[in-house]
Write an enzyme that holds these catalytic residues in place. Structure first.
Site, mmCIF file in Angstrom:
data_model
loop_
_atom_site.group_PDB
_atom_site.id
_atom_site.type_symbol
_atom_site.label_atom_id
_atom_site.label_comp_id
_atom_site.label_asym_id
_atom_site.label_seq_id
_atom_site.Cartn_x
_atom_site.Cartn_y
_atom_site.Cartn_z
ATOM 1 N N CYS A 197 -30.408 -16.643 -21.696
ATOM 2 C CA CYS A 197 -29.549 -16.300 -22.847
ATOM 3 C C CYS A 197 -29.690 -17.303 -23.986
ATOM 4 C CB CYS A 197 -28.092 -16.214 -22.412
ATOM 5 S SG CYS A 197 -27.849 -15.117 -21.026
ATOM 6 N N HIS A 218 -23.984 -9.119 -26.988
ATOM 7 C CA HIS A 218 -24.841 -10.180 -26.441
ATOM 8 C C HIS A 218 -26.193 -9.633 -25.979
ATOM 9 C CE1 HIS A 218 -26.133 -13.780 -24.531
ATOM 10 N NE2 HIS A 218 -25.527 -13.653 -23.365
HETATM 11 N N1 COA Z 1 -15.848 -5.531 -23.029
HETATM 12 C C1 COA Z 1 -15.136 -4.429 -23.397
HETATM 13 N N2 COA Z 1 -15.488 -3.174 -23.093
HETATM 14 C C2 COA Z 1 -16.602 -3.004 -22.374
HETATM 15 C C3 COA Z 1 -17.399 -4.091 -21.949
HETATM 16 C C4 COA Z 1 -16.979 -5.382 -22.304
HETATM 17 N N3 COA Z 1 -17.686 -6.442 -21.916
HETATM 18 N N4 COA Z 1 -18.466 -3.618 -21.243
HETATM 19 C C5 COA Z 1 -18.335 -2.275 -21.227
HETATM 20 N N5 COA Z 1 -17.216 -1.915 -21.902
HETATM 21 C C6 COA Z 1 -16.701 -0.551 -22.078
HETATM 22 C C7 COA Z 1 -17.762 0.417 -22.538
HETATM 23 O O1 COA Z 1 -17.802 0.481 -23.951
HETATM 24 C C8 COA Z 1 -17.288 1.691 -21.918
HETATM 25 O O2 COA Z 1 -16.238 2.222 -22.708
HETATM 26 P P1 COA Z 1 -16.086 3.805 -22.924
HETATM 27 O O3 COA Z 1 -15.855 4.376 -21.533
HETATM 28 O O4 COA Z 1 -14.913 3.904 -23.834
HETATM 29 O O5 COA Z 1 -17.373 4.251 -23.526
HETATM 30 C C9 COA Z 1 -16.667 1.263 -20.601
HETATM 31 O O6 COA Z 1 -16.304 -0.118 -20.789
HETATM 32 C C10 COA Z 1 -17.606 1.367 -19.410
HETATM 33 O O7 COA Z 1 -18.845 0.811 -19.793
HETATM 34 P P2 COA Z 1 -19.991 0.521 -18.755
HETATM 35 O O8 COA Z 1 -21.243 0.174 -19.517
HETATM 36 O O9 COA Z 1 -20.064 1.610 -17.746
HETATM 37 O O10 COA Z 1 -19.442 -0.810 -18.052
HETATM 38 P P3 COA Z 1 -19.951 -1.455 -16.732
HETATM 39 O O11 COA Z 1 -18.830 -1.443 -15.772
HETATM 40 O O12 COA Z 1 -21.276 -0.910 -16.324
HETATM 41 O O13 COA Z 1 -20.248 -2.968 -17.208
HETATM 42 C C11 COA Z 1 -19.671 -5.263 -17.195
HETATM 43 C C12 COA Z 1 -19.210 -3.837 -17.511
HETATM 44 C C13 COA Z 1 -18.567 -6.222 -17.568
HETATM 45 C C14 COA Z 1 -20.015 -5.411 -15.717
HETATM 46 C C15 COA Z 1 -20.956 -5.547 -18.029
HETATM 47 O O14 COA Z 1 -20.632 -5.402 -19.400
HETATM 48 C C16 COA Z 1 -21.507 -6.932 -17.773
HETATM 49 O O15 COA Z 1 -22.219 -7.162 -16.798
HETATM 50 N N6 COA Z 1 -21.210 -7.898 -18.666
HETATM 51 C C17 COA Z 1 -21.693 -9.280 -18.504
HETATM 52 C C18 COA Z 1 -23.041 -9.426 -19.122
HETATM 53 C C19 COA Z 1 -23.652 -10.751 -18.777
HETATM 54 O O16 COA Z 1 -23.541 -11.252 -17.671
HETATM 55 N N7 COA Z 1 -24.374 -11.333 -19.726
HETATM 56 C C20 COA Z 1 -25.019 -12.610 -19.529
HETATM 57 C C21 COA Z 1 -24.022 -13.667 -19.605
HETATM 58 S S1 COA Z 1 -24.669 -15.280 -19.454
#
Ligand code: COA
Length: 387
Positions: free
Chosen positions: A87, A336
Site C-alpha cells: 500500500c 484506497h
Molecule cells: N466502508 C463503507 N462502506 C463499505 C465499505 C467500507 N470500507 N466497503 C464496502 N462498503 C459498502 C459497499 O459500498 C456496499 O454498499 P451497497 O450495498 O450500498 O452497495 C456494501 O458495503 C457491501 O459491499 P461489498 O463490496 O460487498 O463489501 P465486502 O463485505 O465484500 O467488503 C470489506 C467489505 C470491509 C471486507 C472490504 O472493503 C475490505 O476488505 N476492506 C479493507 C481493505 C484493505 O485491507 N486494504 C488494505 C489495507 S492496508
C-alpha cells in the site's frame, strides 16, 4: 542535491470503475497531470509507477512497459519503472522520482500510482492484499488485513483510553471530508451510529472502520525547483522525503500498537525539512482502518501515545480544526486503490497548498505532510511539501 518541485498533478475519480480498464485509468490520470503542468509526453525524462498487485487484480505484470506504451512514452523510449511496496507503492514511486530529480540524473519525471481492485471477487481481493503481510506466518494461518489491524486496535484499547465512539469519530470526520471531495468514493456523511451499528468485520473493527476496495489512479510531475516556473506559477516544493522499514510481521514488533516505521520516517522527514509538528498545516495519513489514523497521529509526533482519540473527539483533526487530518476523506472515504494512494495524498496536499481544494480548502495552508504505509508498517514513506 537539487531542490525539487511538483509542477503538475492529476487524479481520476475513485470508486468501482467497471467501465474503465486498468491501462485507461492510468492514462486518464497521466493526461490530467501533464495538462496541469502544460507539458507534452515527449518532454518527460522518466516515469515511476506505483502498483501493488496488478498480477492478482487484473492478471497483468510488466506494468512499467504497459503504461509507457499506452501513454505514448514508449515511442520516445522514455524509461518507465514499476515500484512495489504494497500500500506504500505510491509513496515510494514519489520518492524514487524525487531522488531522480534531486540527484541531477533526470529533469522532468512523472510519479504515478494505479490499482484496479474491483475486477475480482471480494475474497480474492482480500487474499491479494494479504500478500502485503507475511504469507507464511500471518496469511497462511488466516490473518487478513482487517484481522491484523483488529489486533492492533485490541492491544491499543487495552493499554490506552480510546473509546469505541472516539474510534468511530475518525470515520465520521473522514466521510465529512470525503463528502466535500469530488473524486471521493464515498460522498455521504455518516454518524457515530452508522459506524457502531455497521457489520462486524474483525472485532473491534466494523465495516465503517475499514477503507474500501477501490479502482483509481493518480499522477504528479516533478522538476528541479530552478526550472519549475517554466511550467507553473504555483510550484510546490518537496521539503523532505523519508522512508523507513520495520519487521513484516506484527509478532516480531517491539510494540504492536506503535508503528516504529512511522516514528522513524516522521522524525527523519522533520529533520530533513528543519521543521517540527507545529509547522504542519495539514496532514494526509494512512487511515486504512480507523485505528491506523489514531496510531499515525501519535507516531508522527502530533500528540503523545494514547491522546489521539481525545484529539479527534475535540475536533482538533477536523477540517477546520488546528490540525486537519485527511482533508481528502483519507483512505476511509476517498478510497484506497492501494498502488495509487500515496500519490493521491500528494495530489491532495498540492491542491490544498495551491488554494484549489474547493469546499475542503484549509485557509492559508503553506506546509503539508503525507504518510503512506505498506502492510502493517513494514514500509513507511513520509513527505513534507510547502509553498
Ligand atoms: N466502508 C463503507 N462502506 C463499505 C465499505 C467500507 N470500507 N466497503 C464496502 N462498503 C459498502 C459497499 O459500498 C456496499 O454498499 P451497497 O450495498 O450500498 O452497495 C456494501 O458495503 C457491501 O459491499 P461489498 O463490496 O460487498 O463489501 P465486502 O463485505 O465484500 O467488503 C470489506 C467489505 C470491509 C471486507 C472490504 O472493503 C475490505 O476488505 N476492506 C479493507 C481493505 C484493505 O485491507 N486494504 C488494505 C489495507 S492496508
Amino acid at each position: 542535491m537539487r531542490d525539487v518541485a511538483v509542477i503538475g498533478a492529476g487524479c481520476t475519480t475513485f470508486g468501482e470503475k467497471w467501465n474503465v480498464s486498468f491501462r485507461n485509468l492510468f492514462v486518464e490520470a497521466g493526461i490530467l497531470a501533464l495538462e496541469d503542468a502544460g507539458l507534452a509526453g515527449e518532454q518527460i525524462d522518466a516515469m515511476y509507477v506505483g502498483n501493488m498487485s496488478a498480477g492478482r487484480f487484473v492478471e497483468q505484470e510488466h506494468i512499467g512497459a504497459l503504461i509507457a506504451d499506452y501513454t505514448g512514452l514508449a515511442s520516445y523510449h522514455i524509461p518507465s519503472t514499476r515500484v512495489e511496496a504494497a500500500c506504500a507503492s505510491g509513496g515510494l514511486s514519489f520518492r524514487q522520482a524525487v531522488i531522480a530529480v534531486a540527484s541531477g540524473m533526470e529533469d522532468i519525471v512523472v510519479a504515478a500510482g494505479v490499482e484496479k481492485m474491483t475486477d475480482v471477487a471480494s475474497g480474492a481481493s482480500v487474499d491479494a492484499l494479504t500478500g502485503a503481510a507475511d504469507r507464511e506466518w500471518e496469511g497462511f494461518v488466516g490473518a487478513t488485513f482487517p484481522g491484523l489491524y483488529a489486533m492492533i486496535a485490541t492491544d491499543y484499547m487495552n493499554r490506552y483510553p480510546l473509546t469505541r465512539e472516539q474510534l468511530a469519530l475518525v470515520a465520521v470526520k473522514n466521510h465529512y471530508n470525503g463528502a466535500r471531495n469530488p473524486i471521493a468514493q464515498f460522498q455521504q456523511e455518516i454518524t457515530t451510529e452508522t459506524v457502531i451499528r455497521s457489520a462486524l468485520v474483525a472485532d473491534p473493527l466494523r465495516l465503517f472502520d475499514c477503507s474500501p476496495i477501490t479502482d483509481g489512479a493518480a499522477a504528479v510531475v516533478l522538476a528541479p525547483l530552478e526550472r519549475a516556473r517554466e511550467f507553473t506559477d504555483t510550484p510546490v516544493k518537496v521539503l523532505a522525503s523519508a522512508q523507513a522499514s520495520d519487521t513484516i510481521t506484527l509478532h516480531d514488533r517491539r510494540d504492536i500498537s506503535t508503528l516504529d516505521g512511522s516514528v522513524a520516517a516522521g522524525r527523519r522527514a522533520f529533520e530533513l525539512a528543519g521543521l517540527s509538528t507545529a509547522d504542519i498545516d495539514l496532514v494526509e495519513v494512512h487511515d486504512c482502518f480507523t485505528i491506523a489514523e489514531i496510531c499515525a497521529i501519535e507516531d508522527l509526533g502530533f500528540c503523545k501515545k494514547g491522546e489521539a482519540g481525545k484529539l479527534t473527539e475535540e475536533g482538533v483533526t477536523a477540517l477546520h480544526g488546528s490540525l486537519p487530518v485527511n482533508t481528502s476523506g483519507g483512505l476511509k472515504a476517498c478510497g484506497h486503490p492501494v498502488g495509487a494512494t500515496g500519490i493521491k495524498q500528494v495530489y491532495e496536499i498540492v491542491q490544498q497548498l495551491r488554494g484549489e481544494a474547493g469546499r475542503r480548502q484549509i485557509d492559508g495552508a503553506r506546509i503539508g505532510m503525507t504518510h503512506n504505509v505498506g502492510g502493517t508498517g513494514a514500509t513507511v514513506a513520509v513527505h513534507i511539501l510547502g509553498v
